[in-house]
Scaffold this motif. Structure first.
Motif, PDB file in Angstrom:
ATOM      1  N   ILE A  59      38.458  46.823  37.619  1.00  0.00           N
ATOM      2  CA  ILE A  59      37.397  46.263  36.770  1.00  0.00           C
ATOM      3  C   ILE A  59      37.914  45.844  35.392  1.00  0.00           C
ATOM      4  O   ILE A  59      37.146  45.449  34.541  1.00  0.00           O
ATOM      5  CB  ILE A  59      36.186  47.215  36.639  1.00  0.00           C
ATOM      6  N   GLY A  60      39.229  45.941  35.189  1.00  0.00           N
ATOM      7  CA  GLY A  60      39.832  45.381  33.986  1.00  0.00           C
ATOM      8  C   GLY A  60      40.236  46.344  32.896  1.00  0.00           C
ATOM      9  O   GLY A  60      40.554  45.914  31.788  1.00  0.00           O
ATOM     10  N   THR A  61      40.291  47.617  33.169  1.00  0.00           N
ATOM     11  CA  THR A  61      40.563  48.607  32.125  1.00  0.00           C
ATOM     12  C   THR A  61      41.813  48.270  31.315  1.00  0.00           C
ATOM     13  O   THR A  61      41.746  48.134  30.085  1.00  0.00           O
ATOM     14  CB  THR A  61      40.669  50.022  32.736  1.00  0.00           C
ATOM     15  N   GLN A  62      42.957  48.131  31.962  1.00  0.00           N
ATOM     16  CA  GLN A  62      44.192  47.831  31.241  1.00  0.00           C
ATOM     17  C   GLN A  62      44.257  46.356  30.853  1.00  0.00           C
ATOM     18  O   GLN A  62      44.717  46.014  29.760  1.00  0.00           O
ATOM     19  CB  GLN A  62      45.425  48.206  32.076  1.00  0.00           C
ATOM     20  N   ALA A  63      43.807  45.469  31.730  1.00  0.00           N
ATOM     21  CA  ALA A  63      43.863  44.026  31.460  1.00  0.00           C
ATOM     22  C   ALA A  63      43.110  43.673  30.179  1.00  0.00           C
ATOM     23  O   ALA A  63      43.616  42.927  29.335  1.00  0.00           O
ATOM     24  CB  ALA A  63      43.294  43.243  32.650  1.00  0.00           C
ATOM     25  N   SER A  82      35.429  44.083  42.577  1.00  0.00           N
ATOM     26  CA  SER A  82      36.028  44.532  41.313  1.00  0.00           C
ATOM     27  C   SER A  82      36.357  43.355  40.413  1.00  0.00           C
ATOM     28  O   SER A  82      36.122  43.409  39.198  1.00  0.00           O
ATOM     29  CB  SER A  82      37.298  45.346  41.578  1.00  0.00           C
ATOM     30  N   ILE A  83      36.899  42.288  40.985  1.00  0.00           N
ATOM     31  CA  ILE A  83      37.238  41.106  40.187  1.00  0.00           C
ATOM     32  C   ILE A  83      35.984  40.495  39.578  1.00  0.00           C
ATOM     33  O   ILE A  83      35.980  40.092  38.405  1.00  0.00           O
ATOM     34  CB  ILE A  83      38.016  40.074  41.040  1.00  0.00           C
ATOM     35  N   ALA A  84      34.900  40.454  40.329  1.00  0.00           N
ATOM     36  CA  ALA A  84      33.639  39.924  39.781  1.00  0.00           C
ATOM     37  C   ALA A  84      33.193  40.747  38.577  1.00  0.00           C
ATOM     38  O   ALA A  84      32.783  40.196  37.551  1.00  0.00           O
ATOM     39  CB  ALA A  84      32.560  39.904  40.867  1.00  0.00           C
ATOM     40  N   ILE A  88      33.004  39.818  34.247  1.00  0.00           N
ATOM     41  CA  ILE A  88      31.848  40.112  33.386  1.00  0.00           C
ATOM     42  C   ILE A  88      32.282  40.979  32.206  1.00  0.00           C
ATOM     43  O   ILE A  88      31.901  40.724  31.054  1.00  0.00           O
ATOM     44  CB  ILE A  88      30.731  40.804  34.204  1.00  0.00           C
ATOM     45  N   GLU A  89      33.086  42.000  32.476  1.00  0.00           N
ATOM     46  CA  GLU A  89      33.543  42.907  31.413  1.00  0.00           C
ATOM     47  C   GLU A  89      34.430  42.182  30.402  1.00  0.00           C
ATOM     48  O   GLU A  89      34.291  42.384  29.193  1.00  0.00           O
ATOM     49  CB  GLU A  89      34.271  44.118  32.003  1.00  0.00           C
ATOM     50  N   ILE A  97      40.808  36.159  30.279  1.00  0.00           N
ATOM     51  CA  ILE A  97      41.730  36.636  31.307  1.00  0.00           C
ATOM     52  C   ILE A  97      41.550  35.741  32.517  1.00  0.00           C
ATOM     53  O   ILE A  97      40.424  35.430  32.910  1.00  0.00           O
ATOM     54  CB  ILE A  97      41.449  38.112  31.673  1.00  0.00           C
ATOM     55  N   ASN A  98      42.650  35.331  33.100  1.00  0.00           N
ATOM     56  CA  ASN A  98      42.614  34.547  34.328  1.00  0.00           C
ATOM     57  C   ASN A  98      42.574  35.536  35.493  1.00  0.00           C
ATOM     58  O   ASN A  98      43.512  36.308  35.673  1.00  0.00           O
ATOM     59  CB  ASN A  98      43.857  33.656  34.404  1.00  0.00           C
ATOM     60  N   PHE A  99      41.505  35.526  36.269  1.00  0.00           N
ATOM     61  CA  PHE A  99      41.345  36.481  37.370  1.00  0.00           C
ATOM     62  C   PHE A  99      41.511  35.809  38.716  1.00  0.00           C
ATOM     63  O   PHE A  99      41.204  34.628  38.881  1.00  0.00           O
ATOM     64  CB  PHE A  99      39.958  37.138  37.320  1.00  0.00           C
TER      65      PHE A  99
END
Length: 172
Positions: A59-63, A82-84, A88-89, A97-99
């Motif tokens: 869900i992006g914690t480190q990113a 998770s990517i979705a 949002i986060e 961030i490019n996901f």
């Protein structure tokens, strides 16, 4: 990795932040610690670090934390759910961030470009149960690292954390 791992993370996505006492603080703290570590190691090579692939970003914690420290971050994960949420986060934190969706065992064909740093943090790698899968993952991660770059893999020992911080229900 079998479908149960994907199902596990898809199901966990909504509540993933709850594994942290304060997820927002965890993002900030991990971003700071990882940024300092990365810069200290790559400065020895006189290397300016800008690009980072978080290949198990969840869900992006480190990113998100690393994007807040000036890294140009690409985040991929096996779980589309998770990517979705990570998208949002990242928007809520005001970072770009490019996901994308990718299994870290096939990064070489699924993710374009190479990066100063490739990161897989916490407990994505322990889901790999065979030598073949471990080799595939590490080979694919390494294929995305620029010359004189860094592959950084961390594993969180949840068993030890449970010993240190027992559940509330175990205290009474």
């Amino acid at each position: 990795m079998d479908e149960s791992v994907l199902d596990f993370y898809n199901d966990l996505t909504e509540d993933y932040h709850l594994i942290f006492v304060d997820w927002h603080h965890a993002i900030s703290w991990q971003g700071e610690v990882l940024s300092k570590f990365i810069h200290s190691k790559l400065e020895c090579l006189s290397k300016e670090v800008t690009s980072l692939l978080d290949c198990s970003c969840g869900i992006g914690t480190q990113a998100i934390g690393l994007a807040n420290h000036g890294f140009k971050v690409t985040g991929t994960d096996l779980s589309p759910v998770s990517i979705a949420r990570a998208r949002i986060e990242a928007d809520s934190f005001g970072v770009e961030i490019n996901f994308g969706i990718a299994d870290f065992r096939s990064l070489e064909k699924d993710v374009s470009g190479v990066y100063d740093v490739v990161l897989s943090a916490d407990n994505a790698v322990p889901h790999l149960l065979t030598d073949k899968d471990l080799y595939l993952a590490v080979s694919n991660m390494y294929s995305k690292v620029k010359d004189n770059g860094m592959l950084l893999i961390s594993i969180r020992d949840y068993n030890e954390l449970v010993k240190e911080k027992p559940r509330v229900t175990e205290l009474y």
